[in-house]
Design a protein around this motif. Structure first.
Motif, short mmCIF file in Angstrom:
data_model
loop_
_atom_site.label_atom_id
_atom_site.label_comp_id
_atom_site.label_asym_id
_atom_site.label_seq_id
_atom_site.Cartn_x
_atom_site.Cartn_y
_atom_site.Cartn_z
N ASP A 53 0.86 -1.18 0.00
CA ASP A 53 0.00 0.00 0.00
C ASP A 53 0.90 1.24 0.00
OD1 ASP A 53 -1.72 2.09 0.48
OD2 ASP A 53 -2.84 1.07 2.07
N PRO A 54 0.80 2.11 -1.03
CA PRO A 54 1.68 3.28 -1.10
C PRO A 54 1.57 4.18 0.12
CG PRO A 54 0.53 2.96 -3.17
CD PRO A 54 -0.09 2.02 -2.22
N ASP A 55 0.38 4.25 0.73
CA ASP A 55 0.21 5.12 1.90
C ASP A 55 0.91 4.58 3.14
OD1 ASP A 55 -1.38 6.80 0.38
OD2 ASP A 55 -3.25 5.78 0.94
N ARG A 56 1.32 3.32 3.10
CA ARG A 56 1.96 2.73 4.28
C ARG A 56 3.34 2.18 3.95
NH1 ARG A 56 -1.90 2.75 8.09
NH2 ARG A 56 -4.07 2.73 7.39
N SER A 57 3.91 2.62 2.87
CA SER A 57 5.20 2.09 2.43
C SER A 57 6.37 2.59 3.27
CB SER A 57 5.43 2.46 0.96
OG SER A 57 5.44 3.87 0.80
N ASP A 58 6.14 3.61 4.12
CA ASP A 58 7.24 4.17 4.91
C ASP A 58 7.09 3.88 6.40
OD1 ASP A 58 4.99 5.72 5.25
OD2 ASP A 58 6.03 7.65 5.12
#
Length: 517
Positions: free
Chosen positions: A464-469
């Motif tokens: 999920d791009p919103d949780r990639s960090d």
């Protein structure tokens, strides 16, 4: 040296030390700034004391480290403690989990509105408020630790009842003050269910006191054994009064509904203690209280309890598969696993009985790990909904690995903590009733589904791009999980020391049930 180890009032000390520390942390303002390191140090001291007690324990010696002091002579109540193998391993489980929970929750307690010190003003008032809240949480954990040790050690029925009810107080506040958005309804539901069960049990305690005629030490468990012999009707009703309280605490279907709400709203550390240790009070009471005091009633009701246990196994597994909230999923897996423990207690074989006993320890370790690591994930992602995550194995690989190991231990993968107890329960069940064994195996299959599906939903797939960090587990968090992972491996590959301690107690209780049958 061994004489000194035996003669010390170990059990009273293990109760008194965390209780006094909790009072100091709660009442002394200057101590509140150092509440977390002080609480961790005290919990490690208690753990060291419990470990130091082990060399003086004789696995085949029955109840040991006994102490008896008159408390309320008018009603026959005493402060009497002593432990057999089951009590020893449950105390070790409890005192081992407490420092892990304190360390895991180091930054978990925040201000009620989520603000950090300095964000709403000069910083000093907020800092003091945060210190007070953190001190309050640590004090509650230590007070709960004292009661957990006491409940597994007391040998007086009135003392058992008092501790059984007193445990509700710290847990209620740990959920209702420090939990999630719906913490108050969840805490109230937990309290009402537990109080209702305790009040039903109180009626049984009072009846037993009347039957004994009172007198000093009348309520010692050793003195109550055989008190209702020859009066089966009375024995049955008193047994049912205790069984209701223990079934709620365990929890068993249909009195389990408080657990998913409490586990979902409680802080992860609280859920780890609640399900990992406190719920075992129900199954511990079934073994240590019900079997010696009401053997004939237990023997006659056992077939019905086996049916309820099978229902809990399958029903809990099916509901776990359908959960979207990871905390509620873990709670429902525990409903299923407690069904297996209850099955092993009442199926009537020594093999299943010792399997249930070691299951209580193994489940406490793996479930505590699941709650803590799921808490680490939800704190990072801000949501307990599994649909909010995808591909997290590539983002937080250490966290994902610990979740997988804990889940595999829960589904009884060979080499991990759940395998030996589940195998023993199933083997003992097939010995007594092949039909019960077949239904229990269905629960084992369901456990593989709900654990692997949960891992697939959260940790595999595209990121999920919103949780990639999201950050992976830090140093403190990794160290808190190391003892739990090691315990799962040791119980999987080398369970013999624990089995050696538990087997004499299992022999004794299985013989009681067998003779009554």
């Amino acid at each position: 040296m061994t004489s000194i180890l035996v003669d010390l009032p170990w059990l009273s000390l293990l109760v008194a030390v965390p209780l006094v520390a909790a009072a100091v942390i709660w009442l002394v303002p200057g101590v509140q700034k150092v509440a977390r390191p002080l609480g961790l140090a005290v919990s490690l001291l208690v753990l060291a004391g419990a470990i130091a007690m082990v060399p003086g324990f004789d696995a085949g010696g029955g109840y040991q480290f006994s102490e008896t002091y008159s408390w309320i002579p008018a009603i026959g109540a005493s402060w009497a403690v002593g432990i057999n193998g089951l009590g020893l391993v449950m105390i070790l489980l409890a005192v081992a989990l407490v420092p892990i929970v304190i360390a895991a929750a180091w930054h978990e307690v925040r201000l009620p509105d989520g603000a950090r010190p300095g964000e709403t003003g000069s910083g000093e008032p907020d800092a003091k408020a945060l210190d007070r809240r953190r001190a309050g949480y640590v004090a509650l954990v230590l007070a709960l630790e004292a009661m957990m040790v006491a409940i597994f050690a007391v040998r007086d029925l009135f003392s058992f009842y008092v501790v059984f009810e007193a445990m509700l107080i710290p847990v209620y506040f740990m959920i209702g003050v420090f939990g999630g958005p719906n913490r108050r309804p969840a805490a109230l539901k937990f309290l009402l269910y537990s109080l209702a069960g305790g009040l039903v049990m109180l009626s049984g305690v009072i009846y037993l006191l009347v039957q004994t005629g009172g007198g000093e030490q009348a309520l010692l468990l050793d003195n109550l054994a055989g008190a209702l012999e020859g009066n089966y009707t009375a024995q049955l009703w008193v047994f049912l009064s205790f069984l209701i309280a223990f079934a709620i605490k365990a929890p068993m279907v249909p009195v389990h509904t408080w657990l998913p709400d409490a586990a979902a709203e409680a802080p992860p550390g609280t859920s780890a203690l609640l399900v990992g240790v406190l719920d075992k009070v129900g199954t511990f009471g079934m073994i240590a209280i019900c079997l010696p005091l009401f053997p004939e009633a237990v023997a006659n009701v056992a077939p019905y309890l086996v049916v309820l246990a099978i229902i809990s196994i399958i029903y809990g597994g099916i509901l776990a598969i359908g959960q979207k909230d990871v905390m509620r999923l873990i709670a429902f897996t525990s409903v299923s696993h407690f069904g297996l423990i209850v099955l092993g207690i009442f199926i009537g074989t020594q093999t299943a009985m010792v399997g249930s006993m070691i299951y209580m320890v193994a489940h406490g370790v793996s479930t505590a790990a699941l709650f803590l690591v799921a808490g680490f994930l939800t704190q990072r992602g801000g949501s307990a909904q599994m649909s909010s995550y995808s591909g997290m194995q590539r983002v937080v690989p250490v966290l994902a690995g610990v979740f997988l190991i804990s889940g595999l231990a829960t589904l009884a993968l060979p080499g991990l903590s759940g395998f030996v107890p589940e195998y023993l329960v199933l083997l003992g069940s097939f010995e007594a009733s092949p039909a019960a064994g077949v239904f229990a195996v269905i629960g084992v299959v369901l456990s593989a589904l709900y654990i692997l599906l949960a891992y697939q939903r959260v940790f595999t797939g595209p990121v999920d791009p919103d949780r990639s960090d999201l950050p992976d587990l830090g140093g403190r968090e990794r160290w808190t999980m190391v003892p739990l992972v090691l315990a799962m491996l040791v119980l999987g590959f080398f369970p013999a020391p624990v089995l050696d301690v538990l087997t004499p107690a299992a022999d004794q209780f299985a013989a009681i049930l067998g003779s009554a049958s």
